[in-house]
Design a protein around this motif. Sequence first.
Motif, PDB file in Angstrom:
ATOM      1  N   PRO B 268       0.815  -1.218   0.000  1.00 32.92           N
ATOM      2  CA  PRO B 268       0.000   0.000   0.000  1.00 32.92           C
ATOM      3  C   PRO B 268       0.851   1.271   0.000  1.00 32.92           C
ATOM      4  O   PRO B 268       0.783   2.081   0.907  1.00 32.92           O
ATOM      5  CB  PRO B 268      -0.834  -0.133   1.285  1.00 32.92           C
ATOM      6  CG  PRO B 268      -0.038  -1.017   2.168  1.00 32.92           C
ATOM      7  CD  PRO B 268       0.756  -1.924   1.284  1.00 32.92           C
ATOM      8  N   ASP B 269       1.660   1.422  -1.008  1.00 34.20           N
ATOM      9  CA  ASP B 269       2.522   2.589  -1.158  1.00 34.20           C
ATOM     10  C   ASP B 269       2.735   2.760  -2.661  1.00 34.20           C
ATOM     11  O   ASP B 269       3.499   2.002  -3.268  1.00 34.20           O
ATOM     12  CB  ASP B 269       3.855   2.322  -0.433  1.00 34.20           C
ATOM     13  CG  ASP B 269       4.827   3.481  -0.561  1.00 34.20           C
ATOM     14  OD1 ASP B 269       4.741   4.237  -1.556  1.00 34.20           O
ATOM     15  OD2 ASP B 269       5.697   3.621   0.311  1.00 34.20           O
ATOM     16  N   PRO B 270       2.024   3.714  -3.287  1.00 37.03           N
ATOM     17  CA  PRO B 270       2.018   3.796  -4.750  1.00 37.03           C
ATOM     18  C   PRO B 270       3.405   3.891  -5.383  1.00 37.03           C
ATOM     19  O   PRO B 270       3.685   3.189  -6.351  1.00 37.03           O
ATOM     20  CB  PRO B 270       1.198   5.048  -5.050  1.00 37.03           C
ATOM     21  CG  PRO B 270       0.568   5.468  -3.791  1.00 37.03           C
ATOM     22  CD  PRO B 270       1.201   4.745  -2.664  1.00 37.03           C
ATOM     23  N   LYS B 271       4.270   4.748  -4.829  1.00 31.44           N
ATOM     24  CA  LYS B 271       5.588   4.911  -5.463  1.00 31.44           C
ATOM     25  C   LYS B 271       6.390   3.626  -5.374  1.00 31.44           C
ATOM     26  O   LYS B 271       7.006   3.174  -6.329  1.00 31.44           O
ATOM     27  CB  LYS B 271       6.356   6.051  -4.801  1.00 31.44           C
ATOM     28  CG  LYS B 271       5.886   7.405  -5.259  1.00 31.44           C
ATOM     29  CD  LYS B 271       6.717   8.505  -4.623  1.00 31.44           C
ATOM     30  CE  LYS B 271       6.116   9.867  -4.906  1.00 31.44           C
ATOM     31  NZ  LYS B 271       6.595  10.874  -3.945  1.00 31.44           N
ATOM     32  N   LEU B 272       6.386   3.027  -4.186  1.00 25.29           N
ATOM     33  CA  LEU B 272       7.166   1.816  -3.964  1.00 25.29           C
ATOM     34  C   LEU B 272       6.645   0.660  -4.812  1.00 25.29           C
ATOM     35  O   LEU B 272       7.403  -0.019  -5.511  1.00 25.29           O
ATOM     36  CB  LEU B 272       7.126   1.455  -2.473  1.00 25.29           C
ATOM     37  CG  LEU B 272       7.923   0.221  -2.065  1.00 25.29           C
ATOM     38  CD1 LEU B 272       9.409   0.421  -2.344  1.00 25.29           C
ATOM     39  CD2 LEU B 272       7.714  -0.072  -0.582  1.00 25.29           C
ATOM     40  N   THR B 273       5.330   0.456  -4.783  1.00 27.60           N
ATOM     41  CA  THR B 273       4.790  -0.728  -5.450  1.00 27.60           C
ATOM     42  C   THR B 273       4.937  -0.627  -6.968  1.00 27.60           C
ATOM     43  O   THR B 273       5.110  -1.613  -7.659  1.00 27.60           O
ATOM     44  CB  THR B 273       3.325  -0.988  -5.011  1.00 27.60           C
ATOM     45  OG1 THR B 273       3.001  -2.341  -5.278  1.00 27.60           O
ATOM     46  CG2 THR B 273       2.329  -0.082  -5.721  1.00 27.60           C
ATOM     47  N   ARG B 274       4.888   0.607  -7.511  1.00 32.60           N
ATOM     48  CA  ARG B 274       5.039   0.753  -8.954  1.00 32.60           C
ATOM     49  C   ARG B 274       6.493   0.675  -9.401  1.00 32.60           C
ATOM     50  O   ARG B 274       6.786   0.464 -10.567  1.00 32.60           O
ATOM     51  CB  ARG B 274       4.442   2.078  -9.412  1.00 32.60           C
ATOM     52  CG  ARG B 274       2.934   2.046  -9.383  1.00 32.60           C
ATOM     53  CD  ARG B 274       2.324   3.418  -9.531  1.00 32.60           C
ATOM     54  NE  ARG B 274       0.981   3.387  -8.965  1.00 32.60           N
ATOM     55  CZ  ARG B 274      -0.082   3.962  -9.501  1.00 32.60           C
ATOM     56  NH1 ARG B 274       0.035   4.629 -10.613  1.00 32.60           N
ATOM     57  NH2 ARG B 274      -1.258   3.875  -8.926  1.00 32.60           N
TER      58      ARG B 274
END
Lengths: 312, 334
Positions: B268-274
Amino acid sequence: MEFRVPRGILKAVDNLDLDVYNDEVLGLVGESGCGKSVLAHTILRIVDPNGRIAGGKIMFQGKDILSMSKEELRRFRWKEIAIVFQGAFNSFNPVIRIFEHMLDTTYAHDEKASKEEIVKRSKELMRMVRLDPDAVLVRYPHELSGGMKQRAVAAMAMLLDPKLLILDEPFSALDVLTQKFFMKTLVDIRRETRKSMIFITHDLAQVAEIADRVAVMYGGVIVEAAGVEDIFYKPRHPYTRALLKAVPSIVGSIDELKPLPGPLPDPVNPPPGCEFHPRCPHRIDICSRVRPKLEQVDDVSLVACHRWRELN
Amino acid sequence: MSEEPLLKIINVTKEFVKGGLFSSKKAVRAVDSVSLEIGMVENVALVGESGCGKSTLGKLTLGLLKPDSGQILFEGRDIWTLKKEEFSNFRRNAQIIHQDPYTSLNPVRTIFQSLAPPLIRNKEVPDSKAAYERLKELLTMVGLTPPEDFLNRYPARMSGGQMQRIILARAVSLRPKYVVADEAVSMLDASLRLGAVDLMLELQKKFRVSYLFITHDLGIARYFILKGRGKIAMMYLGSIVEAGEGDSVIQRPIHPYTRVMMTAISVPDPKLTRSRPLPSLRSLDVPRLEQVPSGCKFHPRCPYAEKICEEKVPELRAFDSRLVACHFAERFVN
C-alpha cells in the motif's frame, strides 16, 4: 439505491456524488458492505428485485442513464459502459467454447455485427490481454486456468469497445503472481486504448498499484476522493487514515499499525450525522448531528469531514 | 531450550485420491514429507497460496486426518498410537478456528447452548449454572460486553467481528495447549482484522497456547509473528520451501519462490509498489497437484533452475536460523 430487507429499508448507496473522467483509472475502495459493488451495479441500472433507485442522476456524456428506455439501455450497456462482475470468470457457460461466448455477448447488445468482424475483434482482444488467440478461443472454459479465464472475461468486456470499463474485484481469486501480471496487463491496455476504468476492491495495495485517483467509500457514501499519492501519503479523512494504519503489509514498521475500534455501521439503522463518528477518534458534538458534505479541497481532492481543515 | 517441543511433525505425507467416476484415479499429494516443530507458547505462521496444502497440514496436526506416512508427536507422543482416552485428551488440548465463523456454530442454538455442553462434558465446570458464569468471564475477556446479552443470542443476530470473538472464546474455553487458526481472520473486514489478531495474542498470554496460524496473506502473517513470537514457514505445492524466525523470510528471502513472491506482492505505497520490477519467471502457471514436477517442484517456473533441479528433490537445509529447500541456496544467502 435502496433495498427492502426484513428489518426495513437498507440504503446501500445514499446520496452519493462521484465523477469519472476520461482516460483515468478510478480506484473505488471500501470494506465489505460499504456499497461499492451496489454503486457499480447502479451505474448500469442493474437492480435486484427487492431494490430500487430512489433518486438521483447518472450522467454519461450528457445522457441520463436512469431515464433511458429499456431498448436504449440494452444498446448502451457493453457499448458505452461494460462491467466485469465479481467472480465473473466462474460464470462461463461450461458447454460452449470461449469464442461462442464472444459471439453471444456481441449479439446481445449489437445484433447487426458480422461474424468476421467478431472473429477479428476477438483475436485482437485476446492478444491485448496477453492470451494466444488461436489456442484460447477454441477452448472450453474448464481447459483454462483461473488467470486465463479472468483475462478472457476482461477481453469479453471490451468486445464493443466501451469507453468505461467497470471491474469489480478482478484479482481477488487469483494467486499473487497471476494478480501482478494481470495488473500490469490492465495498465498496458489502459495506456494503449485510453479507456476509463473503475476498479473496485477492498485491497488498498491493489489500488496503490494501478489507480490514478482513489475514492474511499464508507457506509454508502464517498468520504474522500483524491489522487492516488494524496490518498496514501496525505490522507485527509479520519477513516482513510485509520484504514491505512489498520492494513498490515510486508513493508513498513508494524509499530505504527493500529486496529480500528468498534464495528462497521448497521446499514439499516445508520448512525445519525457522519457515518464514521462512532468509531472516529476526532469526533466532536456536530459529528453526531450533521452529516458532513463532500467538500472540494483542491482541483481533484474531495473530503467529507467537519474537521478536515484543523486535522490537517 | 532443551525441552521437547509441544508439537513435532516428522516427515509427514498425505495423499488424496482424485477422480474415479469419469477419469482414472490419481493420487494427489497434498502434503509431501513435511517436518515442522512448534514450541510451547510459540507460533508458526504457515503461509502459502490456495491449494498448497496448508489446511491439510493443519488438519493432520489435529488428528482430523491420518497421515499416510510420518509421525505427529504431541508432547513427545505419536498421536496415532494413543489409547482412546489419551486421544480424547489430546483432542481437548488441540483446537481449531475455522475461516467462516457463521458456519462454525449451529444457527438454531444460542451462543450459550453451543458453548456450554463441551465445558460440562469435559468436567471444566460441574453444572450449567457454573458454565454460565465461566462463559460470562470468557466473553468479557474477548470484549463482548455485557456478556449476558451475547450468551442468549443466536448467531444470525451478530456481526462477523462479534462471531469471530465468540469462536475465539470457544477455542480457548477448554484451555487447550495448541490451536490451529485456519484463515481465522481472512473473512473479517480490513478494519477489524488487526483487532482480532491482537485478541488472539492476548489470549495466548492468558491461556499459554501455541498457534499454527494458517494464512495466504503475508502481511497479516508478518504482523502476527512480529507481535507474537515464532516463525514464518512458506509452503509451495505440499512442501515447506523456507522457514525462519520472525519476519526474516520476508526481509531477506532466500528461496527463489519466496524471492519472487516478495517482489510480486503489491504494497500500500504507490511509489514503492510501482517501482518494483515484474518478477522474472519461466512460467506463470502453477502446476496442477496431479502432475507435480519432478525434483524441485518450483523448477519449471524458477528463473535460476538448472539440470539438478529437475532430477533431485532439494532437502530443507539450515542456514543460520533459516531453513531453505533449494540446491543453490548458498548463492542467495545475503
